[in-house]
Design an enzyme around this catalytic site. Structure first.
Site, PDB file in Angstrom:
ATOM      1  N   TYR A 135      -1.804   5.854 -11.007  1.00 22.45           N
ATOM      2  CA  TYR A 135      -1.103   6.558  -9.936  1.00 22.45           C
ATOM      3  C   TYR A 135      -2.052   7.478  -9.161  1.00 22.45           C
ATOM      4  O   TYR A 135      -3.234   7.563  -9.449  1.00 22.45           O
ATOM      5  CB  TYR A 135       0.086   7.326 -10.525  1.00 22.45           C
ATOM      6  CG  TYR A 135       1.343   6.490 -10.653  1.00 22.45           C
ATOM      7  CD1 TYR A 135       1.319   5.103 -10.525  1.00 22.45           C
ATOM      8  CD2 TYR A 135       2.577   7.096 -10.901  1.00 22.45           C
ATOM      9  CE1 TYR A 135       2.482   4.349 -10.633  1.00 22.45           C
ATOM     10  CE2 TYR A 135       3.744   6.349 -11.011  1.00 22.45           C
ATOM     11  CZ  TYR A 135       3.690   4.983 -10.877  1.00 22.45           C
ATOM     12  OH  TYR A 135       4.844   4.258 -10.980  1.00 22.45           O
TER      13      TYR A 135
ATOM     14  N   LEU B  78       0.869  -1.186   0.000  1.00 19.95           N
ATOM     15  CA  LEU B  78       0.000   0.000   0.000  1.00 19.95           C
ATOM     16  C   LEU B  78       0.894   1.220   0.000  1.00 19.95           C
ATOM     17  O   LEU B  78       1.924   1.222   0.682  1.00 19.95           O
ATOM     18  CB  LEU B  78      -0.874  -0.054   1.252  1.00 19.95           C
ATOM     19  CG  LEU B  78      -1.585   1.179   1.807  1.00 19.95           C
ATOM     20  CD1 LEU B  78      -2.747   0.747   2.695  1.00 19.95           C
ATOM     21  CD2 LEU B  78      -0.673   2.127   2.573  1.00 19.95           C
ATOM     22  N   ASN B  79       0.538   2.262  -0.775  1.00 25.81           N
ATOM     23  CA  ASN B  79       1.171   3.564  -0.515  1.00 25.81           C
ATOM     24  C   ASN B  79       0.132   4.672  -0.448  1.00 25.81           C
ATOM     25  O   ASN B  79      -0.805   4.528   0.365  1.00 25.81           O
ATOM     26  CB  ASN B  79       2.396   3.832  -1.390  1.00 25.81           C
ATOM     27  CG  ASN B  79       2.230   3.775  -2.876  1.00 25.81           C
ATOM     28  OD1 ASN B  79       1.830   2.762  -3.425  1.00 25.81           O
ATOM     29  ND2 ASN B  79       2.549   4.844  -3.559  1.00 25.81           N
ATOM     30  N   ASP B  80       0.233   5.715  -1.206  1.00 23.45           N
ATOM     31  CA  ASP B  80      -0.556   6.929  -0.964  1.00 23.45           C
ATOM     32  C   ASP B  80      -2.066   6.714  -0.790  1.00 23.45           C
ATOM     33  O   ASP B  80      -2.674   5.963  -1.547  1.00 23.45           O
ATOM     34  CB  ASP B  80      -0.435   7.892  -2.151  1.00 23.45           C
ATOM     35  CG  ASP B  80       0.966   8.052  -2.645  1.00 23.45           C
ATOM     36  OD1 ASP B  80       1.896   7.555  -2.009  1.00 23.45           O
ATOM     37  OD2 ASP B  80       1.133   8.677  -3.707  1.00 23.45           O
TER      38      ASP B  80
ATOM     39  N   ARG C 231       2.336  14.547 -11.986  1.00 23.63           N
ATOM     40  CA  ARG C 231       1.333  13.595 -11.482  1.00 23.63           C
ATOM     41  C   ARG C 231       0.611  14.077 -10.219  1.00 23.63           C
ATOM     42  O   ARG C 231       0.953  15.080  -9.638  1.00 23.63           O
ATOM     43  CB  ARG C 231       1.998  12.246 -11.206  1.00 23.63           C
ATOM     44  CG  ARG C 231       3.186  12.300 -10.268  1.00 23.63           C
ATOM     45  CD  ARG C 231       3.752  10.896 -10.009  1.00 23.63           C
ATOM     46  NE  ARG C 231       5.006  10.959  -9.276  1.00 23.63           N
ATOM     47  CZ  ARG C 231       6.213  10.972  -9.847  1.00 23.63           C
ATOM     48  NH1 ARG C 231       6.344  10.918 -11.161  1.00 23.63           N
ATOM     49  NH2 ARG C 231       7.305  11.041  -9.110  1.00 23.63           N
TER      50      ARG C 231
HETATM   51  C1  FRU Z   1       4.075   9.115  -3.971  1.00 23.24           C
HETATM   52  C2  FRU Z   1       3.985   8.544  -5.393  1.00 23.24           C
HETATM   53  C3  FRU Z   1       3.151   9.439  -6.288  1.00 23.24           C
HETATM   54  C4  FRU Z   1       2.682   8.488  -7.333  1.00 23.24           C
HETATM   55  C5  FRU Z   1       2.470   7.223  -6.541  1.00 23.24           C
HETATM   56  C6  FRU Z   1       2.750   5.961  -7.273  1.00 23.24           C
HETATM   57  O1  FRU Z   1       4.359   8.129  -3.041  1.00 23.24           O
HETATM   58  O2  FRU Z   1       5.267   8.372  -5.930  1.00 23.24           O
HETATM   59  O3  FRU Z   1       3.823  10.563  -6.787  1.00 23.24           O
HETATM   60  O4  FRU Z   1       1.514   8.926  -7.970  1.00 23.24           O
HETATM   61  O5  FRU Z   1       3.308   7.316  -5.419  1.00 23.24           O
HETATM   62  O6  FRU Z   1       2.388   4.851  -6.511  1.00 23.24           O
END
Ligand code: FRU
Length: 490
Positions: free
Chosen positions: A106, A45-47, A167
């Site tokens: 993204y 998981l990220n953002d 992005r």
């Molecule tokens: C930030 C990021 C965003 C991108 C996304 C990709 O953590 O690098 O800039 O949209 O994660 O997962």
């Protein structure tokens, strides 16, 4: 394990049912699974993305690579909640399916329009020569929760002067006009934020770059978020490439904000006070905010850092989201408080008032691996005081106040399995106060500590043994009056 490009860009449908169930079982067996944080069932998981209030519910998506603890082919995973505390896993919200998002859906954001939820996200694609292309795309969710992607991107081209690092659209509405900020990199390899406007969320006009005083501040600004609160304009973003300075910018990448007058959309100017970090801990990045039905501005961040190995990787998953925090502004500063609804988690309560005088003290009921605890310290002449938690034979995590240096200090040197030690194991921030309050939310493998009602927050993963459960209060070189309340969680 080294992940090849093919493995990273595998789609979830390419994995057999057996592979997925094995991965799920491996994740389930991990001793660091969280209990009250949003975490992925498998993978990374990220953002936080598309955080919104729609149709009587909170919706929250996150960046997700299902097949392992690496940054691979990103999906938007969808969760929802009625109370910001109990979240329901809905399933994949947006999947990469076309030439524009072939290498990842993204980050992006959501806004309600004509009874539907519009999800604006970045389509990340790579061509044959592995050159990155970035498109801003749209998906629309109806009242039944069905999400449909628009075939063509709504922003096809990157304006002159910027690289393909373009992005993370964050959208808002002012009057009848929609605006979005997008994180960008100038051709001279410095980061910035640009602005677009639209009447219908489909046709977008490039307005230009937002002028700040931060002309050369890192090489890329990710995940911008602009909002207005109490008459101020606030621009949050996550700059990459900032060098450490004193107690600041100690993590690989930073997350912070500039605050000032409201954005002048005609002149694109934002006059503002210096950049300030949002969080003082080790693991906090790419936050996103939303306004809910009660007009509260709420922030959730990613409790993790890119490009760093975490102890859960071995069990096939990585990272979680932070708890939701309500934002207000005081003295040109964001104040962050855990949302009131989190009180729903409280069960058995314990309370103590005592003087700690050059000693360490433990109390009945003050023990555990998942709990909330408020510690009020006052009348102190001690040089240092604070609390150790997740204490075991050889483990402890420490949050303390150094009254000589006037600093709050979080020490995870002995927290358990190490993480990113090359970035240090201690975080500090300045605080000049006659009373010190630590408000902790401790989960199986994390801690969020709100200092003096949200003036500062320290957010960090920790990876102790399951039986490291002790809590010890201490004072050195003098005494302190302690009043503490602890709640076990469900
Ligand atoms: C930030 C990021 C965003 C991108 C996304 C990709 O953590 O690098 O800039 O949209 O994660 O997962």
């Amino acid at each position: 394990m080294i992940w090849t490009t093919e493995q990273r860009y595998r789609r979830i449908e390419e994995a057999s049912a057996e592979e997925l169930s094995e991965l799920r079982a491996k994740v389930k067996g991990c001793k660091w699974r969280q209990t009250f944080h949003i975490q992925p069932e498998t993978g990374l998981l990220n953002d936080p993305n598309g955080f919104s209030y729609f149709n009587g519910e909170y919706h929250l998506f996150y960046q997700w690579f299902p097949l392992g603890p690496v940054h691979g082919l990103k999906y938007w995973y969808h969760t929802k909640s009625k109370n910001l505390v109990h979240w329901e896993n809905v399933g994949i919200g947006i999947a990469p399916t076309n030439e524009y998002d072939s290498h990842g859906c993204y980050s992006g954001s959501a806004i309600e329009h004509e009874g539907k939820l519009y999800l604006l996200y970045t389509g990340n694609s790579r061509d044959r020569n592995w050159i990155r292309h970035s498109y801003q795309c749209l998906a629309i969710m109806d009242q039944t929760g069905k999400i449909e992607k628009r075939k063509e991107p709504v922003i096809h081209h990157i304006p002159n002067g910027y690289t393909n690092h373009f992005r993370d659209p964050k959208v808002w509405k002012e009057g009848k006009t929609f605006f979005t900020v997008i994180g960008a990199q100038r051709e001279n390899k410095t980061g910035c934020v640009v602005l677009y406007s639209s009447n219908d969320l489909i046709n977008w006009k490039f307005e230009g770059e937002i002028k700040t005083n931060l002309g050369a501040f890192g090489y890329m600004w990710e995940c911008p978020d602009y909002f207005e609160l109490q008459g101020y304009g606030v621009l949050i973003f996550s700059p990459q490439g900032i060098e450490p300075y004193e107690d600041h910018y100690q993590n690989l990448y930073q997350s912070g904000y500039i605050i000032g007058e409201k954005l002048d959309v005609e002149r694109l100017s934002l006059s503002h006070a210096p950049f300030q970090e949002i969080d003082r801990g080790f693991d906090f990045y790419a936050p996103q905010t939303m306004v809910d039905g009660n007009g509260r501005r709420i922030l959730i961040g990613w409790m993790g850092m890119p490009e760093i190995e975490y102890p859960t990787d071995k069990s096939g998953w990585a990272h979680c989201l932070t708890l939701p925090r309500e934002l207000t502004i005081s003295d040109n500063k964001l104040i962050q408080k855990p949302v009131k609804e989190l009180e729903l988690l409280r069960k058995q309560q314990y309370e103590i008032k005592d003087v700690i005088d050059q000693e360490k003290k433990m109390y009945n009921g003050f023990i555990g691996t998942t709990f909330e605890m408020i510690c009020d310290f006052e009348n102190f002449d001690a040089k240092e005081f604070g609390v150790e938690f997740r204490v075991g034979d050889c483990e402890k995590t420490i949050i303390k106040y150094d009254s000589i240096q006037k600093k709050v200090i979080l020490d995870r040197t002995f927290s358990g399995q190490p993480v990113a030690e090359e970035y240090g194991t201690v975080r500090k921030c300045f605080l000049d106060a006659a009373k010190v309050k630590f408000h902790l939310f401790v989960d199986t493998s994390s801690v969020e500590i709100f200092i003096n009602d949200g003036e500062e927050v320290f957010t960090s993963r920790i990876f102790p043994q399951e039986d490291s459960k002790g809590i010890r209060f201490f004072a050195e070189g003098g005494k302190v009056l302690l009043h503490t309340t602890k709640w076990d969680f469900e």
